[in-house]
Write a protein that holds these residues in place. Structure first.
Motif, PDB file in Angstrom:
ATOM      1  N   THR A 270     -20.288  -8.757 -31.598  1.00 23.15           N
ATOM      2  CA  THR A 270     -20.606  -7.386 -31.186  1.00 23.15           C
ATOM      3  C   THR A 270     -21.037  -6.503 -32.352  1.00 23.15           C
ATOM      4  O   THR A 270     -21.018  -5.286 -32.256  1.00 23.15           O
ATOM      5  CB  THR A 270     -19.384  -6.744 -30.492  1.00 23.15           C
ATOM      6  OG1 THR A 270     -18.269  -6.725 -31.409  1.00 23.15           O
ATOM      7  CG2 THR A 270     -19.003  -7.507 -29.243  1.00 23.15           C
ATOM      8  N   ASP A 274     -21.430  -2.410 -32.340  1.00 23.00           N
ATOM      9  CA  ASP A 274     -20.386  -1.676 -33.050  1.00 23.00           C
ATOM     10  C   ASP A 274     -20.967  -0.824 -34.174  1.00 23.00           C
ATOM     11  O   ASP A 274     -20.613   0.356 -34.325  1.00 23.00           O
ATOM     12  CB  ASP A 274     -19.353  -2.643 -33.619  1.00 23.00           C
ATOM     13  CG  ASP A 274     -18.558  -3.348 -32.533  1.00 23.00           C
ATOM     14  OD1 ASP A 274     -18.575  -2.885 -31.377  1.00 23.00           O
ATOM     15  OD2 ASP A 274     -17.920  -4.377 -32.847  1.00 23.00           O
ATOM     16  N   THR A 520     -15.331  -3.479 -31.442  1.00 25.55           N
ATOM     17  CA  THR A 520     -14.969  -3.895 -30.089  1.00 25.55           C
ATOM     18  C   THR A 520     -13.773  -4.828 -30.156  1.00 25.55           C
ATOM     19  O   THR A 520     -13.805  -5.841 -30.862  1.00 25.55           O
ATOM     20  CB  THR A 520     -16.155  -4.596 -29.401  1.00 25.55           C
ATOM     21  OG1 THR A 520     -17.229  -3.663 -29.265  1.00 25.55           O
ATOM     22  CG2 THR A 520     -15.756  -5.095 -28.024  1.00 25.55           C
ATOM     23  N   SER A 522     -10.077  -6.421 -27.853  1.00 27.28           N
ATOM     24  CA  SER A 522      -9.567  -6.787 -26.530  1.00 27.28           C
ATOM     25  C   SER A 522      -8.325  -5.984 -26.176  1.00 27.28           C
ATOM     26  O   SER A 522      -7.554  -5.575 -27.050  1.00 27.28           O
ATOM     27  CB  SER A 522      -9.227  -8.281 -26.482  1.00 27.28           C
ATOM     28  OG  SER A 522     -10.368  -9.063 -26.734  1.00 27.28           O
ATOM     29  N   SER A 523      -8.096  -5.788 -24.888  1.00 33.84           N
ATOM     30  CA  SER A 523      -6.881  -5.144 -24.417  1.00 33.84           C
ATOM     31  C   SER A 523      -5.698  -6.066 -24.674  1.00 33.84           C
ATOM     32  O   SER A 523      -5.870  -7.275 -24.885  1.00 33.84           O
ATOM     33  CB  SER A 523      -6.998  -4.833 -22.926  1.00 33.84           C
ATOM     34  OG  SER A 523      -7.200  -6.029 -22.187  1.00 33.84           O
ATOM     35  N   LYS A 528      -9.858  -7.237 -20.995  1.00 32.91           N
ATOM     36  CA  LYS A 528     -10.944  -6.281 -21.163  1.00 32.91           C
ATOM     37  C   LYS A 528     -11.288  -6.141 -22.635  1.00 32.91           C
ATOM     38  O   LYS A 528     -10.458  -6.373 -23.514  1.00 32.91           O
ATOM     39  CB  LYS A 528     -10.549  -4.916 -20.592  1.00 32.91           C
ATOM     40  CG  LYS A 528     -10.290  -4.906 -19.095  1.00 32.91           C
ATOM     41  CD  LYS A 528      -9.903  -3.504 -18.630  1.00 32.91           C
ATOM     42  CE  LYS A 528      -9.626  -3.473 -17.131  1.00 32.91           C
ATOM     43  NZ  LYS A 528      -9.222  -2.119 -16.677  1.00 32.91           N
ATOM     44  N   GLN A 529     -12.506  -5.734 -22.883  1.00 30.54           N
ATOM     45  CA  GLN A 529     -12.939  -5.433 -24.240  1.00 30.54           C
ATOM     46  C   GLN A 529     -13.537  -4.039 -24.278  1.00 30.54           C
ATOM     47  O   GLN A 529     -14.228  -3.631 -23.340  1.00 30.54           O
ATOM     48  CB  GLN A 529     -13.971  -6.449 -24.734  1.00 30.54           C
ATOM     49  CG  GLN A 529     -13.391  -7.825 -25.014  1.00 30.54           C
ATOM     50  CD  GLN A 529     -14.373  -8.739 -25.704  1.00 30.54           C
ATOM     51  OE1 GLN A 529     -15.577  -8.539 -25.646  1.00 30.54           O
ATOM     52  NE2 GLN A 529     -13.865  -9.755 -26.369  1.00 30.54           N
ATOM     53  N   ALA A 530     -13.267  -3.326 -25.339  1.00 30.31           N
ATOM     54  CA  ALA A 530     -13.795  -1.969 -25.465  1.00 30.31           C
ATOM     55  C   ALA A 530     -13.913  -1.600 -26.937  1.00 30.31           C
ATOM     56  O   ALA A 530     -13.167  -2.104 -27.787  1.00 30.31           O
ATOM     57  CB  ALA A 530     -12.888  -0.972 -24.744  1.00 30.31           C
ATOM     58  N   TYR A 531     -14.841  -0.725 -27.233  1.00 26.64           N
ATOM     59  CA  TYR A 531     -15.032  -0.214 -28.594  1.00 26.64           C
ATOM     60  C   TYR A 531     -13.905   0.758 -28.914  1.00 26.64           C
ATOM     61  O   TYR A 531     -13.537   1.612 -28.097  1.00 26.64           O
ATOM     62  CB  TYR A 531     -16.387   0.487 -28.685  1.00 26.64           C
ATOM     63  CG  TYR A 531     -16.642   1.190 -30.006  1.00 26.64           C
ATOM     64  CD1 TYR A 531     -17.239   0.521 -31.070  1.00 26.64           C
ATOM     65  CD2 TYR A 531     -16.296   2.528 -30.182  1.00 26.64           C
ATOM     66  CE1 TYR A 531     -17.478   1.170 -32.267  1.00 26.64           C
ATOM     67  CE2 TYR A 531     -16.533   3.185 -31.381  1.00 26.64           C
ATOM     68  CZ  TYR A 531     -17.127   2.496 -32.427  1.00 26.64           C
ATOM     69  OH  TYR A 531     -17.365   3.149 -33.612  1.00 26.64           O
TER      70      TYR A 531
END
Length: 645
Positions: A270, A274, A520, A522-523, A528-531
């Motif tokens: 990513t 990012d 990015t 992971s939860s 889930k993945q998020a920045y």
């Protein structure tokens, strides 16, 4: 199962016979090569831990060996001499760099040398698995390796484990001594670099808890106990490019026209997203199309042993830090197939062979005791080839101070200990209101937790947690550029003849006054993945920051700086450096830090601590050169000092 052998076997003279054509091509009389099987030892190929008391007996004949025979080229001494001359501002050859093609033609191995090396290895029963400009790789069984390299392979105890290694130094037929630099892989102990940082596990989200300061001292921890007789500020949320550019005198320079490479292991999937998101959020110049490149291997290996995902954050930090300080520089990320020395050497070699950049940031290494002379020789050859092409390598000095706490032995890190690289130490940085530079200390942290009643700091200032690597090498001789600058007490700490001292220069590293990075992640449940963004530090930050400052300096120069140490030391004592000391205010320094116990939210509770600054193990930042910050950090005027007049 490995079994002991009752008797030693002599090296077969027949191993030399099929290589006569190669020997003749090198100008070696056939009769001498065949009738006098004299051999030259390859210094450093028997590791120091392979001692008689640790010897557990011979390795099984059929055990498999994979090795690399590094090629010396046709003028190894000339390569070192030319690398020194083109890097010395006082030399008539200063800045007269060669192209990659010219360097290979002048110093690389000849076809005849390669053919002779291959013939020797295959005659012993080894299979050639690859040939590059730098080495011939082979595989085979122990018996063939022993025949080729004139040594016996034994099993040796190393700590709680047992590894294979030569019982005596490996050697080559005398006629090939000039063609072979060294051989690696005969010992199978791990040679794995680590990324020097304080990165959280990137497979799970990491967040910093507040409160924060937006700049140093902007938010005082008024409800917490005093430290050093006063209320202390909360740690900064994380500096951004604007603040770092101001602190290190970027001025109007942006790194335009300069190419920077970054080497690490593996590759973040990513990184483009990012880096682009981070730049947009924090006012950095947007990445232009084609400004960020990746040069990646065809496949990756040792992903479990190397904790591959842990390197994603390292790449992200390096790329975002370089762009934040030098926003117009072209950035190429060169990923290694693993964290092993061989693969990292391949990544460095690719930069040199294809001249992908003039400045190379490297945020990885291992303790000097884990580095063997054979590998050190291979690294130095790549660094010297880079120097003759005008390429400079910048390595983080380490994050464990003198390494006593982590290794039990006072030592420096490698490859930062090489005399052919710029070792980058670390500081704690205070940037004040309106991006004003306040001060820096040598990075070293003591941590004291808040007491249960909240009225004091337990055992203040607490225990050492981390700090900038530095000290005196035990294996590398004192380079010319350090003479007259580095105090004898440091240079001669390990030998009367003098040794290399680390670091050379420094920049921000303390995670408590660190850089804000976006990645990015992971939860916690991995679904889930998020920045997200968090504060980071380590000399993994210092190295790309200095590399970026060098990009600004190269823009000012109008030509490649190359291996910068002679120029860096030539400026010693001038106003272009901040002379960093451990306690610049004379009052003692600390910040308050609040962390999530679980690393990402308050459900697991909060942990509050006081982090004292300028407490680097047994190392001290003092006036003048020191083994925490080197000559100091770049100040206003440093960048423009490279401008040609």
């Amino acid at each position: 199962m490995r079994s002991n052998r009752a008797k030693a076997r002599a090296v077969s003279m027949a191993a030399t016979l099929p290589m006569l054509a190669g020997a003749l091509a090198l100008g070696i009389p056939a009769a001498h090569a065949a009738d006098h099987p004299l051999r030259d030892p390859l210094a450093g190929t028997r590791p120091a831990w392979a001692t008689a008391t640790a010897d557990k007996g011979a390795t099984s004949d059929g055990a498999r060996v994979s090795a690399r025979v590094y090629l010396a080229g046709k003028d190894a001494a000339g390569l070192a001499a030319y690398a020194k001359a083109v890097s010395d501002p006082d030399s008539a050859s200063y800045g007269r760099y060669l192209t990659a093609k010219q360097a290979q033609a002048r110093f690389g191995a000849t076809k005849a040398q390669v053919a002779a090396v291959k013939s020797w290895l295959t005659a012993a029963g080894l299979k050639v698995t690859g040939v590059t400009r730098h080495y011939v790789s082979v595989s085979g069984d122990v018996a063939a390796a022993e025949k080729a390299f004139g040594t016996r392979l034994h099993n040796f105890a190393k700590g709680s484990k047992t590894y294979r290694a030569p019982a005596s130094a490996a050697s080559v037929p005398q006629g090939l001594a000039a063609a072979v630099l060294t051989v690696t892989g005969l010992d199978n102990a791990p040679h794995m670099a680590t990324h020097d940082d304080r990165l959280p596990p990137p497979d799970t989200v990491f967040r910093n808890a507040g409160p924060f300061s937006s700049y140093y001292g902007s938010n005082t921890a008024s409800t917490l106990p005093d430290a050093y007789g006063t209320k202390i500020p909360y740690a900064v949320k994380g500096y951004t490019g604007r603040q770092l550019r101001a602190a290190y005198g970027a001025g109007t320079r942006t790194g335009k026209g300069v190419r920077v490479a970054i080497t690490d292991a593996y590759a973040s999937p990513t990184i483009a997203y990012d880096a682009g998101t981070y730049a947009k959020r924090h006012g950095d110049a947007a990445w232009k199309t084609g400004q960020l490149h990746q040069a990646l291997p065809k496949k990756y290996t040792n992903t479990k042993d190397c904790s591959a995902s842990g390197w994603y954050g390292e790449e992200t930090l390096d790329v975002e830090a370089v762009h934040a300080v030098a926003p117009a520089a072209d950035v190429t990320y060169v990923g290694a197939a693993s964290c092993g020395d061989g693969d990292l050497l391949d990544a460095l070699g690719k930069v040199v062979d294809d001249h992908l950049a003039d400045i190379v940031s490297n945020s990885w290494g291992e303790v000097e005791a884990a580095q063997t002379p054979d590998l050190a020789a291979a690294y130095d050859q790549v660094f010297q080839l880079g120097a003759v092409e005008g390429i400079g390598f910048y390595f983080s000095s380490g994050d464990d101070g003198d390494e006593v706490a982590s290794s039990g032995t006072k030592q420096v890190d490698s490859p930062a200990d090489s005399a052919w690289v710029t070792a980058v130490g670390g500081t704690s940085l205070a940037v004040g209101k309106n991006d004003s530079y306040l001060w820096e200390t040598g990075w070293g942290t003591d941590k004291a937790n808040l007491s249960a009643d909240g009225k004091s700091w337990t055992d203040f200032p607490g225990a050492f947690t981390s700090g900038a690597g530095g000290g005196t090498s035990r294996t590398v001789a004192e380079p010319d550029y350090q003479r007259g600058v580095v105090p004898d007490a440091l240079t001669k700490a390990n030998s009367a003849g003098g040794n290399r001292v680390v670091p050379d220069i420094a920049a921000i590293a303390d995670p408590n006054t660190g850089f804000l990075v976006g990645q990015t992640q992971s939860s916690p449940d991995g679904k889930k993945q998020a920045y997200g963004e968090y504060r980071i530090g380590g000399t993994s930050l210092a190295a790309p920051v200095v590399a970026a400052v060098q990009a600004l300096a190269q823009e000012a120069s109008g030509k490649a700086i190359g291996f910068a140490n002679p120029a860096i030391y030539a400026k010693y004592g001038s106003k272009v450096y901040h002379d960093v000391t451990d306690d610049p205010t004379g009052k003692g320094l600390a910040v308050a830090r609040v962390d999530f116990v679980n690393g990402y939210d308050a459900t697991g509770g909060l942990a509050t601590s006081a982090r004292s600054l300028g407490k680097d193990s047994s190392l001290s930042a003092v006036r003048g050169y020191d083994d925490v910050t080197g000559v100091g950090t770049p100040a206003s005027g440093y960048v423009e000092s490279y401008r040609r007049r």
